[in-house]
Design a protein around this motif. Structure first.
Motif, short mmCIF file in Angstrom:
data_model
loop_
_atom_site.label_atom_id
_atom_site.label_comp_id
_atom_site.label_asym_id
_atom_site.label_seq_id
_atom_site.Cartn_x
_atom_site.Cartn_y
_atom_site.Cartn_z
N ASN A 1 15.11 8.79 -36.20
CA ASN A 1 13.76 9.06 -36.73
C ASN A 1 13.84 9.48 -38.19
N LYS A 2 13.91 8.47 -39.08
CA LYS A 2 14.06 8.75 -40.51
C LYS A 2 12.86 9.53 -41.05
N GLU A 3 11.70 9.38 -40.36
CA GLU A 3 10.49 10.06 -40.82
C GLU A 3 10.66 11.58 -40.84
N SER A 4 11.56 12.12 -40.00
CA SER A 4 11.82 13.58 -40.03
C SER A 4 12.24 14.01 -41.42
N VAL B 1 21.70 7.64 -37.54
CA VAL B 1 21.76 6.47 -36.66
C VAL B 1 21.39 5.20 -37.43
N ASP B 2 20.50 5.34 -38.41
CA ASP B 2 20.13 4.18 -39.22
C ASP B 2 21.42 3.48 -39.68
N SER B 3 21.48 2.17 -39.57
CA SER B 3 22.75 1.47 -39.83
C SER B 3 23.18 1.65 -41.28
N LEU C 1 15.43 11.37 -27.06
CA LEU C 1 13.98 11.42 -27.30
C LEU C 1 13.55 10.02 -27.74
N GLY C 2 12.61 9.44 -26.99
CA GLY C 2 12.24 8.05 -27.26
C GLY C 2 13.18 7.09 -26.54
N ALA C 3 13.54 7.49 -25.30
CA ALA C 3 14.55 6.72 -24.55
C ALA C 3 14.06 5.34 -24.16
N THR C 4 12.74 5.14 -24.09
CA THR C 4 12.21 3.86 -23.63
C THR C 4 12.06 2.84 -24.76
N GLY C 5 12.46 3.20 -25.98
CA GLY C 5 12.31 2.29 -27.11
C GLY C 5 13.56 1.48 -27.38
N SER C 6 13.54 0.86 -28.55
CA SER C 6 14.62 -0.04 -28.94
C SER C 6 15.93 0.72 -29.19
N ILE C 7 15.86 1.82 -29.95
CA ILE C 7 17.07 2.64 -30.15
C ILE C 7 17.48 3.27 -28.82
N GLY C 8 16.48 3.64 -28.01
CA GLY C 8 16.78 4.16 -26.67
C GLY C 8 17.62 3.17 -25.87
N ALA D 1 9.70 9.74 -23.02
CA ALA D 1 8.89 8.58 -23.42
C ALA D 1 7.56 9.12 -23.94
N HIS D 2 6.79 8.26 -24.57
CA HIS D 2 5.47 8.66 -25.04
C HIS D 2 4.48 8.53 -23.89
N ARG D 3 4.28 7.27 -23.42
CA ARG D 3 3.34 7.04 -22.31
C ARG D 3 3.91 6.12 -21.24
N ASN D 4 5.00 5.45 -21.55
CA ASN D 4 5.50 4.39 -20.67
C ASN D 4 6.29 4.97 -19.47
N ALA D 5 5.53 5.44 -18.48
CA ALA D 5 6.15 6.09 -17.32
C ALA D 5 7.00 5.12 -16.52
N MET E 1 13.83 -4.88 -33.19
CA MET E 1 13.53 -3.44 -33.25
C MET E 1 12.11 -3.19 -32.73
N GLY E 2 11.72 -1.92 -32.66
CA GLY E 2 10.36 -1.58 -32.29
C GLY E 2 9.37 -2.11 -33.33
N SER E 3 8.08 -2.19 -32.95
CA SER E 3 7.12 -2.89 -33.81
C SER E 3 6.89 -2.18 -35.14
P1 NDP Z 1 10.25 1.96 -30.42
O1 NDP Z 1 8.81 1.78 -30.74
O2 NDP Z 1 11.00 0.83 -29.85
O3 NDP Z 1 10.44 3.24 -29.45
C1 NDP Z 1 9.85 4.48 -29.75
C2 NDP Z 1 10.15 5.49 -28.67
O4 NDP Z 1 9.51 6.72 -28.98
C3 NDP Z 1 9.59 5.09 -27.31
O5 NDP Z 1 10.38 5.71 -26.32
C4 NDP Z 1 8.20 5.69 -27.32
O6 NDP Z 1 7.70 5.90 -26.00
C5 NDP Z 1 8.45 7.01 -28.04
N1 NDP Z 1 7.32 7.48 -28.83
C6 NDP Z 1 6.59 6.78 -29.73
N2 NDP Z 1 5.67 7.55 -30.31
C7 NDP Z 1 5.81 8.78 -29.79
C8 NDP Z 1 5.14 10.04 -29.95
N3 NDP Z 1 4.10 10.16 -30.81
N4 NDP Z 1 5.55 11.10 -29.24
C9 NDP Z 1 6.58 10.99 -28.38
N5 NDP Z 1 7.25 9.84 -28.14
C10 NDP Z 1 6.87 8.75 -28.85
O7 NDP Z 1 10.93 2.47 -31.79
P2 NDP Z 1 12.41 2.18 -32.32
O8 NDP Z 1 13.40 2.51 -31.27
O9 NDP Z 1 12.45 0.85 -32.96
O10 NDP Z 1 12.51 3.21 -33.53
C11 NDP Z 1 12.68 4.60 -33.32
C12 NDP Z 1 13.06 5.25 -34.65
O11 NDP Z 1 14.31 4.72 -35.06
C13 NDP Z 1 12.07 4.95 -35.80
O12 NDP Z 1 12.02 6.06 -36.66
C14 NDP Z 1 12.73 3.79 -36.53
O13 NDP Z 1 12.38 3.72 -37.89
C15 NDP Z 1 14.20 4.15 -36.36
N6 NDP Z 1 15.12 3.03 -36.43
C16 NDP Z 1 15.02 2.00 -35.54
C17 NDP Z 1 15.91 0.94 -35.57
C18 NDP Z 1 15.87 -0.14 -34.53
O14 NDP Z 1 16.77 -0.99 -34.52
N7 NDP Z 1 14.91 -0.16 -33.63
C19 NDP Z 1 16.94 0.85 -36.62
C20 NDP Z 1 17.00 2.01 -37.45
C21 NDP Z 1 16.11 3.06 -37.37
P3 NDP Z 1 6.89 4.76 -25.17
O15 NDP Z 1 7.91 3.72 -24.79
O16 NDP Z 1 6.32 5.48 -24.03
O17 NDP Z 1 5.86 4.22 -26.14
#
Ligand code: NDP
Length: 384
Positions: A118-121, A143-145, A7-14, A35-39, A198-200
């Motif tokens: 997702n530490k916010e959970s 997953v948090d380091s 879940l959130g595969a398109t992000g930094s942890i993804g 992904a959220h919106r990034n098709a 990391m993500g923003s």
């Molecule tokens: P990113 O912003 O890089 O990626 C977030 C991912 O979640 C993207 O795939 C995004 O999709 C998707 N997303 C964002 N908002 C929503 C939503 N409302 N509903 C569904 N999908 C959503 O974040 P990170 O990977 O940096 O961080 C993810 C989590 O991991 C956070 O809780 C962060 O605190 C934690 N974390 C991150 C670390 C890191 O190194 N990055 C280290 C330790 C913890 P899209 O691409 O479409 O926007």
């Protein structure tokens, strides 16, 4: 072979998760990606990993998809279906913000291992998350380091033998800036993290140290340790990822050059380990390791988050929501960096705290804090 939903595969942890899957194609396969919106980015991942399900949570499914075995869906229910996919043994929750809570609950209730980025959970719904795992038979691995480090240090140690947990923090980009300059920092300044890419949102949280407060709360729920036995220390090199002190005075630390791939891998394999090719730690090349106390005058968001954790109930959810709103406003150029902590303080001051018995308790606190923070930032002249 373990099925993995990301879940959130398109992000930094993804991206770290993808790197792990690439090194171990015979151990793990992707069954669902979201992904959220990034098709566009999701399409690329689907082409590489061929999951059964691809989900765009908040945008329509693209109309021009090539034929393939992947079912594409959109919307919140589809995200929850990815979190409970029957072929997923492990769900990596790498969503940002409180939006990650319901997928975590759903996956744990379905008996999955949740590799939790997702530490916010846990911050927003800690008691609900623990209850969902207990009832559903699911399991949380961090997953948090920092929490991965603590889990590794705790291996073979009885809970009653733990004296305290010490979370390390890089201190972010403003650790050594003159205080008077911090009022005028830009999003670009704050996004220049010295050690992690990391993500923003989490990068800004690292600059305010709100992230460390979120992690203290996360550690409290994950390891069942009271707030008076959790500390944070600034360690600018980000080599020691956290420490555990035992009752006999021994201090165990887990170390390595900063990469999220190793914690992601450990969250998948715990308590076992798999070989992995990553930049290996060299103590000589790594250089000296230094430590500083957290300066709460410089990082007021850290102290506020710690207080919210101690207050318990829905206060951590309010802390988190106020922070999410203020960070988004800061990134959009609509408020100053110090206003992030001011907005959080205002929301926490005005919130009549109450217990977390149901998801609705969390959602009500979260919704209130978002409205209150928007109002606060709109009214505050220096932030506009
Ligand atoms: P990113 O912003 O890089 O990626 C977030 C991912 O979640 C993207 O795939 C995004 O999709 C998707 N997303 C964002 N908002 C929503 C939503 N409302 N509903 C569904 N999908 C959503 O974040 P990170 O990977 O940096 O961080 C993810 C989590 O991991 C956070 O809780 C962060 O605190 C934690 N974390 C991150 C670390 C890191 O190194 N990055 C280290 C330790 C913890 P899209 O691409 O479409 O926007």
């Amino acid at each position: 072979m373990k099925g993995v939903a990301i879940l959130g595969a398109t992000g930094s942890i993804g991206a770290s998760a993808r790197a792990v899957l690439r090194q171990h194609p015979n151990r793990f396969h992707a069954v669902a990606l979201t992904a959220h919106r990034n098709a566009g980015a999701l399409r690329e991942l689907v082409a590489e990993l061929h999951p059964s399900l691809a989900v765009i949570a908040d945008a329509p499914v693209p109309g021009d998809l090539p034929p393939g075995r992947t079912e594409w869906r959109s919307g919140r229910q589809a995200l929850l279906d990815a979190a409970t996919h029957p072929d997923a043994d492990i769900v990596i929750n790498a969503l940002v913000g409180a939006a990650g809570l319901e997928p975590t609950l759903a996956a744990l209730r379905a008996g999955k291992r949740v590799a939790l980025a997702n530490k916010e959970s846990l911050v927003c719904g800690g008691p609900l998350v623990l209850e969902a795992a207990r009832r559903g038979g699911g399991e949380l691995t961090p997953v948090d380091s920092e929490h991965s480090a603590i889990l590794q240090c705790l291996s073979g140690t009885r809970a009653e033998d733990v004296r305290r947990l010490v979370l390390t923090a890089s201190g972010g980009p403003f650790r050594a800036w003159p205080l008077e300059r911090i009022g005028a920092v830009t999003p670009a300044d704050a996004l220049r993290h010295p050690t992690w890419n990391m993500g923003s949102k989490v990068t800004i949280d690292s600059a305010t140290l709100a992230n460390k407060a979120l992690e203290v709360i996360e550690a409290h729920f994950l390891f069942g340790v009271g707030y008076d036995r959790i500390e944070a220390v600034v360690h600018p090199q980000s080599i020691i990822h956290s420490m555990v002190e035992t009752v006999d005075g021994s201090v165990l630390a887990q170390m390595g050059f900063p990469t999220m791939e190793i914690p992601v891998l450990y969250a998948l394999t715990y308590p076992e380990r798999l070989p992995y090719e990553a930049r290996r730690y060299d103590p000589v090349a790594g250089g000296p390791l230094t430590f500083e106390a957290v300066d709460t005058a410089r990082f007021p968001a850290f102290a506020l988050g710690f207080q919210a954790g101690r207050a318990g109930g829905t206060a951590p959810a309010v802390f988190n929501a106020a922070n999410e709103v203020a960070v988004a406003e800061f990134l959009a150029g609509r408020c100053t960096f110090p206003c992030i902590a001011e907005a959080i303080a205002d929301a926490l001051d005005r919130w009549p705290n109450g217990p977390v018995d149901t998801l609705d308790d969390v959602l009500a606190a979260d919704g209130w804090a978002r409205r209150a923070t928007n109002d606060f930032l709109n009214q505050l002249a220096p932030c506009s």
